[in-house]
Enzyme design. Sequence first.
Site, PDB file in Angstrom:
ATOM      1  N   ASP A 158       1.129  -1.522  -0.290  1.00 43.60           N
ATOM      2  CA  ASP A 158      -0.140   0.302  -0.071  1.00 43.60           C
ATOM      3  C   ASP A 158       1.275   1.066   0.327  1.00 43.60           C
ATOM      4  OD1 ASP A 158      -2.746  -1.850   0.218  1.00 43.60           O
ATOM      5  OD2 ASP A 158      -1.521  -2.395   1.930  1.00 43.60           O
ATOM      6  N   HIS A 186      -4.315  -4.060   5.773  1.00 43.78           N
ATOM      7  CA  HIS A 186      -4.354  -3.525   4.904  1.00 43.78           C
ATOM      8  C   HIS A 186      -5.799  -4.542   4.449  1.00 43.78           C
ATOM      9  CE1 HIS A 186      -2.608  -4.927   0.849  1.00 43.78           C
ATOM     10  NE2 HIS A 186      -2.940  -6.186   1.285  1.00 43.78           N
TER      11      HIS A 186
END
Length: 328
Positions: A158, A186
Amino acid sequence: MEPIRVAVTGAAGAIGYALVPRIACGAVFGPDRPVILQLLELTPVLSALEGVRMELEDCAPSTLAGIECTDKAEEAFDRAQAIFLVGAKPRGKGQERKDLIRDNAGIFKVQGKAINDAASRDARVIVVGNPCNTNCLIAMSHAPNIPAANWSAMVRLDQNRAKAQLANKTSRPVSDVKKMAIWGNHSATQYPSVQHATIGGRAVRDVVTDKEWLDESFIKTVQQRGKAIIDARGASSATSAANAAIDHMREWFLGTPNGDWSSIGVPSDGFYDVPEGLVCGVPTVCRGDGTYDIIRDLELDDFGRPLFAKTVKELEEERDAVRDLLGS
Ligand code: NAD
Ligand code: LMR
């Protein structure tokens, strides 16, 4: 130099196949550190794993000091000092990562126990298999011998995605983007925060004046990038996931580059009022000796606070959904 023992689970899977050659070639521990790879797969996949072993040999990397292939977790984790927990089911189209919890959680209970029994007491563990924050929580709860600070979940993909979006938007090299923080899970609730990030040394909001883009589409793109890849490829990210796992472990072992942050999912000790034990993405600086400092003195602004609260709430819900699988 003494070889480092590196265990990788799911080593013949899509991420494993992209990951293990790079570890063998020095991408994580550097060009001078020999590695012994200890690769774990399910029994029916051992034949494919044998093919991976042959290919690794044929890369003939000077840093590869040995390869062991097994379907027994205790053998794979035997004296391991770095552990990549990748082996798990990936989501398909239309699923959220947390839909995998009940499918994958059992793997992390078993492997947490095996790590506890077999791995080096100073092993560093990254959990990649989804939902990675909660799988990490499960595994570490079964491994009292391994310190909590040695467990982590991967939010690095990310961070890399967010940096790439900012670099594209501003036509600047990715290396100009620093201090990109990934807060929380996540998952689609994560908070990729530019509040403290810089581009070429200037605050992101001074460089990117398109507030709508920063507050809406940038965040959504990062949150939904995994889904976009599944929709396009028909399979979840593999090359970029392997690359992120390498970045995560390299910085954990060798250090965060000067002036930057490493976002890592780490067990909360109460930081930022996150309930203790939850594995939560936060910005850190890795010292280069296998330890990290959480950046503790940040004050999220009015925009970021509710986003962070939402992703922490989801982590609590995931924990509650696997309470029966948690160790003491
Ligand atoms: P894959 O199906 O291609 O490979 C998974 C491999 O794991 C298979 O070879 C399978 O045989 C093996 N495996 C399953 N259970 C195992 C066990 N108990 N022990 C050892 N090996 C086992 O999947 P993939 O694309 O490599 O993805 C693996 C996981 O990583 C998925 O859960 C996926 O969602 C996750 N992922 C996480 C991130 C992240 O950013 N955290 C990014 C991408 C993918
Ligand atoms: C990703 O972010 O690409 C992975 O977590 C795979 C997925 O399911 O999205």
